[in-house]
Write a protein that holds these residues in place. Sequence first.
Motif, PDB file in Angstrom:
ATOM      1  N   LEU A 109      35.290  62.482 107.014  1.00  0.00           N
ATOM      2  CA  LEU A 109      36.472  63.287 107.290  1.00  0.00           C
ATOM      3  C   LEU A 109      37.244  62.718 108.472  1.00  0.00           C
ATOM      4  CD1 LEU A 109      37.949  65.966 106.503  1.00  0.00           C
ATOM      5  CD2 LEU A 109      36.584  67.080 108.291  1.00  0.00           C
ATOM      6  N   ALA A 110      38.353  62.059 108.143  1.00  0.00           N
ATOM      7  CA  ALA A 110      39.206  61.514 109.196  1.00  0.00           C
ATOM      8  C   ALA A 110      40.345  62.463 109.547  1.00  0.00           C
ATOM      9  CB  ALA A 110      39.787  60.161 108.770  1.00  0.00           C
ATOM     10  N   GLY A 111      40.816  63.261 108.559  1.00  0.00           N
ATOM     11  CA  GLY A 111      41.968  64.125 108.763  1.00  0.00           C
ATOM     12  C   GLY A 111      41.631  65.588 108.588  1.00  0.00           C
ATOM     13  N   LYS A 112      42.587  66.347 108.118  1.00  0.00           N
ATOM     14  CA  LYS A 112      42.443  67.801 108.021  1.00  0.00           C
ATOM     15  C   LYS A 112      41.953  68.211 106.627  1.00  0.00           C
ATOM     16  CE  LYS A 112      46.102  68.721 111.408  1.00  0.00           C
ATOM     17  NZ  LYS A 112      46.292  67.298 111.788  1.00  0.00           N
ATOM     18  N   ALA A 113      41.146  69.256 106.613  1.00  0.00           N
ATOM     19  CA  ALA A 113      40.668  69.842 105.364  1.00  0.00           C
ATOM     20  C   ALA A 113      40.734  71.352 105.514  1.00  0.00           C
ATOM     21  CB  ALA A 113      39.236  69.399 105.076  1.00  0.00           C
ATOM     22  N   ARG A 114      41.633  71.959 104.771  1.00  0.00           N
ATOM     23  CA  ARG A 114      41.792  73.410 104.846  1.00  0.00           C
ATOM     24  C   ARG A 114      41.506  74.026 103.473  1.00  0.00           C
ATOM     25  NH1 ARG A 114      46.648  71.637 107.789  1.00  0.00           N
ATOM     26  NH2 ARG A 114      46.697  72.489 109.916  1.00  0.00           N
ATOM     27  N   GLY A 115      41.189  75.325 103.478  1.00  0.00           N
ATOM     28  CA  GLY A 115      41.039  76.039 102.217  1.00  0.00           C
ATOM     29  C   GLY A 115      40.053  75.346 101.295  1.00  0.00           C
ATOM     30  N   GLY A 116      40.538  74.987 100.086  1.00  0.00           N
ATOM     31  CA  GLY A 116      39.689  74.297  99.127  1.00  0.00           C
ATOM     32  C   GLY A 116      39.163  72.971  99.645  1.00  0.00           C
ATOM     33  N   GLY A 117      39.880  72.337 100.568  1.00  0.00           N
ATOM     34  CA  GLY A 117      39.393  71.107 101.187  1.00  0.00           C
ATOM     35  C   GLY A 117      38.203  71.362 102.088  1.00  0.00           C
ATOM     36  N   ALA A 118      38.267  72.452 102.870  1.00  0.00           N
ATOM     37  CA  ALA A 118      37.135  72.819 103.724  1.00  0.00           C
ATOM     38  C   ALA A 118      35.935  73.235 102.885  1.00  0.00           C
ATOM     39  CB  ALA A 118      37.543  73.941 104.665  1.00  0.00           C
ATOM     40  N   GLU A 119      36.191  73.904 101.770  1.00  0.00           N
ATOM     41  CA  GLU A 119      35.105  74.274 100.862  1.00  0.00           C
ATOM     42  C   GLU A 119      34.439  73.026 100.293  1.00  0.00           C
ATOM     43  OE1 GLU A 119      36.645  78.568  99.173  1.00  0.00           O
ATOM     44  OE2 GLU A 119      37.619  76.749  98.436  1.00  0.00           O
ATOM     45  N   PHE A 120      35.218  72.031  99.957  1.00  0.00           N
ATOM     46  CA  PHE A 120      34.711  70.759  99.446  1.00  0.00           C
ATOM     47  C   PHE A 120      33.783  70.134 100.485  1.00  0.00           C
ATOM     48  CE2 PHE A 120      35.774  67.156  96.494  1.00  0.00           C
ATOM     49  CZ  PHE A 120      35.062  66.159  97.126  1.00  0.00           C
ATOM     50  N   VAL A 121      34.214  70.104 101.740  1.00  0.00           N
ATOM     51  CA  VAL A 121      33.402  69.512 102.804  1.00  0.00           C
ATOM     52  C   VAL A 121      32.073  70.253 102.929  1.00  0.00           C
ATOM     53  CG1 VAL A 121      33.268  69.068 105.293  1.00  0.00           C
ATOM     54  CG2 VAL A 121      35.411  68.654 104.064  1.00  0.00           C
ATOM     55  N   ALA A 122      32.129  71.586 102.915  1.00  0.00           N
ATOM     56  CA  ALA A 122      30.910  72.381 103.084  1.00  0.00           C
ATOM     57  C   ALA A 122      29.971  72.278 101.892  1.00  0.00           C
ATOM     58  CB  ALA A 122      31.273  73.836 103.340  1.00  0.00           C
ATOM     59  N   ALA A 123      30.494  71.904 100.732  1.00  0.00           N
ATOM     60  CA  ALA A 123      29.654  71.759  99.542  1.00  0.00           C
ATOM     61  C   ALA A 123      28.831  70.479  99.563  1.00  0.00           C
ATOM     62  CB  ALA A 123      30.518  71.795  98.278  1.00  0.00           C
ATOM     63  N   ALA A 124      29.295  69.467 100.281  1.00  0.00           N
ATOM     64  CA  ALA A 124      28.610  68.182 100.299  1.00  0.00           C
ATOM     65  C   ALA A 124      27.294  68.273 101.064  1.00  0.00           C
ATOM     66  CB  ALA A 124      29.509  67.116 100.925  1.00  0.00           C
ATOM     67  N   ASP A 125      26.373  67.363 100.761  1.00  0.00           N
ATOM     68  CA  ASP A 125      25.091  67.337 101.456  1.00  0.00           C
ATOM     69  C   ASP A 125      25.258  67.055 102.941  1.00  0.00           C
ATOM     70  OD1 ASP A 125      23.508  67.772  99.146  1.00  0.00           O
ATOM     71  OD2 ASP A 125      23.622  65.637  98.636  1.00  0.00           O
ATOM     72  N   MET A 126      26.187  66.170 103.275  1.00  0.00           N
ATOM     73  CA  MET A 126      26.419  65.787 104.665  1.00  0.00           C
ATOM     74  C   MET A 126      27.913  65.577 104.888  1.00  0.00           C
ATOM     75  SD  MET A 126      23.552  62.795 105.106  1.00  0.00           S
ATOM     76  CE  MET A 126      21.950  62.923 104.298  1.00  0.00           C
ATOM     77  N   ALA A 127      28.346  65.773 106.123  1.00  0.00           N
ATOM     78  CA  ALA A 127      29.748  65.507 106.467  1.00  0.00           C
ATOM     79  C   ALA A 127      29.816  65.004 107.899  1.00  0.00           C
ATOM     80  CB  ALA A 127      30.599  66.761 106.303  1.00  0.00           C
ATOM     81  N   PHE A 128      30.610  63.962 108.096  1.00  0.00           N
ATOM     82  CA  PHE A 128      30.813  63.362 109.408  1.00  0.00           C
ATOM     83  C   PHE A 128      32.318  63.278 109.652  1.00  0.00           C
ATOM     84  CE2 PHE A 128      26.893  61.793 107.541  1.00  0.00           C
ATOM     85  CZ  PHE A 128      25.963  62.082 108.521  1.00  0.00           C
TER      86      PHE A 128
END
Length: 277
Positions: free
Chosen positions: A111-130
């Motif tokens: 994650l280099a930029g912004k993730a809101r709404g469905g984007g934030a949900e996508f990030v939280a669904a992944a096994d790992m996020a940096f």
Amino acid sequence: MTNDVYSTLRVSGENGVTRIVLDNPPVNALGTTMMRELRSVLTNLKEDSSARVVVFSSADPEFFIAHVDMRVGEERDTLQELAVSAPADVNVFQAIGELIRHQPQVTIVKLAGKARGGGAEFVAAADMAFAAVETAGLGQIEALMGIVPGGGGTQYLRDRVGRNRALEVILTADLFDAETAASYGWINRALPADELDEYVDRVARNIAALPDGIIEAAKHSLPADDFTEGLQRENDAWASTLSLPAAQRLMREGLQEGAQTPAGERDLEGLMRSVAR
């Protein structure tokens, strides 16, 4: 690795690592085409034994996924097609997160930029996020649109950060910086932007190089939680708020004021708060 051609994704792979770059200008809104293509590539990857790690990133350094396309409701026929092909116990937005959560591969968000709404949900669904300290941001913007998260966000957030912080994230609708997100447990780690690529690449390569059976054994020992009942409650709450006139007005006026343009998305929280006044 899948060899299909996609219009909103760039897919490549080598040495067990599949890289999926999200590329849907101008702000990587999660529309029906991207949803269909994500479902296609993830479904295909389930059967690809050569793929051991999947890394998601964005072609746009400012926006990972801005949020679900605010005009998606206009594509009723396509949404209906997606709904018919989705599992019976989830909506079309939740289907994306559930696919990510149940992939046999290890899934990683860079994650280099912004993730809101469905984007934030996508990030939280992944096994790992940096995420990049200087530029990344996460937020569940939905409350400022007159709705609640409807793509798994309520369940994934509670699992990641606890009920109290999940309520804070959802009801403040603020954009959270990477260091705060890491301290909450929303993501794994916040890193200097100039170290993010190298760090994620190293993690992905090292995991992909593990002996046969290790990834499968680890994911079997640490399975994704079953959120079936919670996702149904979330869908009911989301659908009930989406039908309210206030939600339709907020999204319509938000679009008129510049939502889903790069300028408007840089401070979407401020834009939507001004619309709500």
